[in-house]
Design an enzyme around this catalytic site. Structure first.
Site, mmCIF file in Angstrom:
data_model
loop_
_atom_site.group_PDB
_atom_site.id
_atom_site.type_symbol
_atom_site.label_atom_id
_atom_site.label_comp_id
_atom_site.label_asym_id
_atom_site.label_seq_id
_atom_site.Cartn_x
_atom_site.Cartn_y
_atom_site.Cartn_z
ATOM 1 N N ASN A 58 0.842 1.321 2.158
ATOM 2 C CA ASN A 58 -0.375 1.515 2.825
ATOM 3 C C ASN A 58 -1.305 0.966 1.700
ATOM 4 O OD1 ASN A 58 -2.904 1.724 4.012
ATOM 5 N ND2 ASN A 58 -2.701 4.073 3.959
ATOM 6 N N LYS A 111 -4.498 0.055 2.331
ATOM 7 C CA LYS A 111 -5.729 0.399 2.529
ATOM 8 C C LYS A 111 -6.708 -0.761 2.554
ATOM 9 C CE LYS A 111 -4.530 5.194 1.091
ATOM 10 N NZ LYS A 111 -4.954 6.334 0.396
ATOM 11 N N HIS A 139 -4.278 8.508 10.019
ATOM 12 C CA HIS A 139 -4.402 8.799 8.492
ATOM 13 C C HIS A 139 -5.694 9.799 8.140
ATOM 14 C CE1 HIS A 139 -5.073 8.101 4.409
ATOM 15 N NE2 HIS A 139 -3.863 7.606 4.159
ATOM 16 N N GLU A 151 -7.813 9.668 6.175
ATOM 17 C CA GLU A 151 -9.058 8.902 5.829
ATOM 18 C C GLU A 151 -9.779 8.331 7.274
ATOM 19 O OE1 GLU A 151 -7.638 5.936 3.217
ATOM 20 O OE2 GLU A 151 -7.268 7.590 1.905
ATOM 21 N N GLU A 168 0.871 14.309 5.138
ATOM 22 C CA GLU A 168 0.280 13.861 3.932
ATOM 23 C C GLU A 168 -0.879 14.969 3.790
ATOM 24 O OE1 GLU A 168 0.521 9.477 3.323
ATOM 25 O OE2 GLU A 168 -1.362 9.908 4.651
ATOM 26 N N GLY A 200 -4.637 10.271 -3.007
ATOM 27 C CA GLY A 200 -5.417 9.504 -4.081
ATOM 28 C C GLY A 200 -5.867 10.563 -5.153
ATOM 29 N N SER A 206 -0.148 10.652 -3.318
ATOM 30 C CA SER A 206 0.189 10.565 -5.014
ATOM 31 C C SER A 206 1.572 10.501 -5.458
ATOM 32 C CB SER A 206 -0.566 11.857 -5.656
ATOM 33 O OG SER A 206 -1.870 11.629 -5.563
#
Ligand code: PGA
Length: 255
Positions: free
Chosen positions: A9, A11, A97, A99, A171, A177, A216
């Site tokens: 991904n 991003k 996701h 985010e 996730e 991150g 991560s």
């Protein structure tokens, strides 16, 4: 029996030039990776650019988001439909996701709508679930993941055929991150929980559905994570922006 999948991904990173350079490097190294499916999910505007490269090397293309509406075209300024993603060569699309859920307030219902819209265009949605740090600390990880998954079953009204065309990605938000990876045991615990929950709806399909881990993942921890029985690969953020790291992660998934 579940083929491993490692998806990158990207991003909102990179330029057109960088996208081309990165996909070129990845494609140069895929020769040794035969038993794992690899997918790349660049920003929308670089999908077409990347499509040609990945197709030639047997990699898959994915998008990072999709319009949730049932209409595959219409007056919806700024949106991109699942049909359009399929048209430029996508096989996958990431939906839900953290985010998107966090920064753009996507609800469980919206995520379920996106999943259905993706499948209607014959895309395979990679549906992300996972708890935030405070939720883990409150000991409600399983409730959160259950709520997120149950929304998918509610949307599909008891027909479990959608499980044949979906990938779930666990996730934990606190691991994305941040450099803090869930331990293989922590991840396995939730992956087994996810599979058990799905088995409550459809036992055969639960055994077949891929559940990826994301948060991560690096070359240095991938093999340990992928050694767990219910982890079928990874959704890779930061480390997918480096060809050597991403290839090493995919290589670790072969074992
Ligand atoms: P990360 O991101 O690998 O950079 O933690 C994972 C993801 O957001 O899918």
């Amino acid at each position: 029996m579940r083929q491993r999948l490692v998806a990158g991904n990207w991003k909102m990173y990179g330029s057109r030039e960088q996208a081309r350079a990165l996909v070129t490097q990845i494609c140069e190294g895929v020769g040794q990776i035969a038993r794992v499916e690899m997918a790349i999910c660049p920003p929308f505007v670089y999908l077409s650019e990347v499509a040609g490269f990945v197709k030639a090397r047997g990699l898959s293309l994915g998008a990072q988001d999709v319009c949730e509406r049932a209409e595959q075209e219409g007056a919806f300024t700024g949106e991109i439909s699942a049909l359009m993603l399929a048209d430029v060569g996508c096989r996958y699309v990431i939906v839900g996701h953290s985010e998107r859920r966090g920064f753009y307030a996507e609800s469980d219902v919206c995520v379920a709508d996106k999943m259905v819209a993706a499948q209607a265009a014959k895309l395979i949605p990679i549906v992300c679930v996972g708890e935030r740090l405070e939720e883990r600390e409150q000991g409600i990880t399983e409730q959160v993941v259950m709520r997120q998954l149950n929304a998918l079953f509610a949307r599909t009204q008891g027909n479990t055929a959608w499980l044949d065309h979906v990938v779930i990605a666990y996730e934990p938000v606190w691991a994305i991150g941040t450099g803090k990876t869930a331990t293989p045991e922590q991840a396995q615990h939730v992956h087994a929980f996810i599979r058990k929950l799905i088995a409550g709806y459809d036992r055969d399909r639960a055994a077949k559905v891929k559940v990826l881990y994301g948060g991560s993942v690096k070359a240095s921890n991938a093999a340990d994570l992928f050694s767990m029985p219910d982890i079928d690969g990874g959704l890779i953020g930061g480390a997918s922006l480096r060809a050597d790291e991403f290839l090493a992660i995919a290589n670790a998934a072969q074992r």
